[in-house]
Design a protein around this motif. Structure first.
Motif, mmCIF file in Angstrom:
data_model
loop_
_atom_site.group_PDB
_atom_site.id
_atom_site.type_symbol
_atom_site.label_atom_id
_atom_site.label_comp_id
_atom_site.label_asym_id
_atom_site.label_seq_id
_atom_site.Cartn_x
_atom_site.Cartn_y
_atom_site.Cartn_z
ATOM 1 N N SER A 110 -10.183 1.131 -0.907
ATOM 2 C CA SER A 110 -9.396 0.152 -0.155
ATOM 3 C C SER A 110 -8.563 0.803 0.936
ATOM 4 C CB SER A 110 -8.476 -0.623 -1.098
ATOM 5 O OG SER A 110 -9.243 -1.298 -2.060
ATOM 6 N N ALA A 111 -8.058 1.994 0.653
ATOM 7 C CA ALA A 111 -7.225 2.684 1.638
ATOM 8 C C ALA A 111 -7.174 4.168 1.299
ATOM 9 C CB ALA A 111 -5.820 2.102 1.649
ATOM 10 N N TYR A 119 0.858 -1.189 0.000
ATOM 11 C CA TYR A 119 0.000 0.000 0.000
ATOM 12 C C TYR A 119 0.892 1.237 0.000
ATOM 13 C CZ TYR A 119 -4.225 -2.668 1.264
ATOM 14 O OH TYR A 119 -5.291 -3.528 1.272
ATOM 15 N N TYR A 167 -6.819 1.712 6.424
ATOM 16 C CA TYR A 167 -7.067 0.531 5.598
ATOM 17 C C TYR A 167 -8.548 0.217 5.712
ATOM 18 C CZ TYR A 167 -2.024 0.263 5.913
ATOM 19 O OH TYR A 167 -0.684 0.561 5.861
ATOM 20 N N MET A 199 -7.064 5.006 -2.617
ATOM 21 C CA MET A 199 -6.863 3.809 -3.430
ATOM 22 C C MET A 199 -8.199 3.082 -3.591
ATOM 23 S SD MET A 199 -4.275 0.580 -2.770
ATOM 24 C CE MET A 199 -2.835 1.644 -2.719
#
Length: 132
Positions: free
Chosen positions: A105-106, A28, A66, A96
């Motif tokens: 997602s993050a 990430y 996250y 993201m």
């Protein structure tokens, strides 16, 4: 504040995944880092600018949330926004997204500092970047 723009597109590979099958946190950060350099380039903080002006950039603060797991084969896009650019610092955000599901997602927010690499200390952004 700038408009949000795509700064990274890529895929999650099997070697990005940990022992439980999810993308490991180091990846990430790596994908966000690639997005950062694309964002900086668009702002005028290019490799050429850094070399020719003896400047650098340093991350001094980063927060990551996250939100959804990513797995091998997932395709991701990072969209970025400059939140603040003043004096010696820039604050920006990356989001993201899993392109297969549309889920975020993050998210990460960072503060970067503009450096004089000779003096080894922070220095103001030039007007052509600060005004971008």
């Amino acid at each position: 504040m700038q408009k949000e723009e795509i700064t990274y597109r890529g895929a999650v590979y099997p070697w990005h995944c940990d022992h439980v099958g999810h993308m490991n946190v180091m990846w990430y950060v790596g994908k966000f880092d690639e997005a950062t350099w694309n964002l900086f380039h668009r702002m005028g903080i290019t490799a050429k600018y850094l070399r020719e002006n003896r400047r650098g950039m340093a991350a001094v603060d980063q927060h990551i949330e996250y939100k959804r797991e990513l797995h091998a084969g997932d395709v991701v896009t990072v969209r970025s926004t400059v939140l603040e650019l003043a004096g010696k610092k820039v604050r920006f955000r990356h989001e993201m997204v899993n392109e297969g599901t549309g889920e975020v997602s993050a998210v990460t927010t960072l503060i970067g500092v503009h450096l004089d690499t000779d003096a080894r200390k922070a220095c103001p952004f030039p007007a052509e970047i600060a005004g971008a």
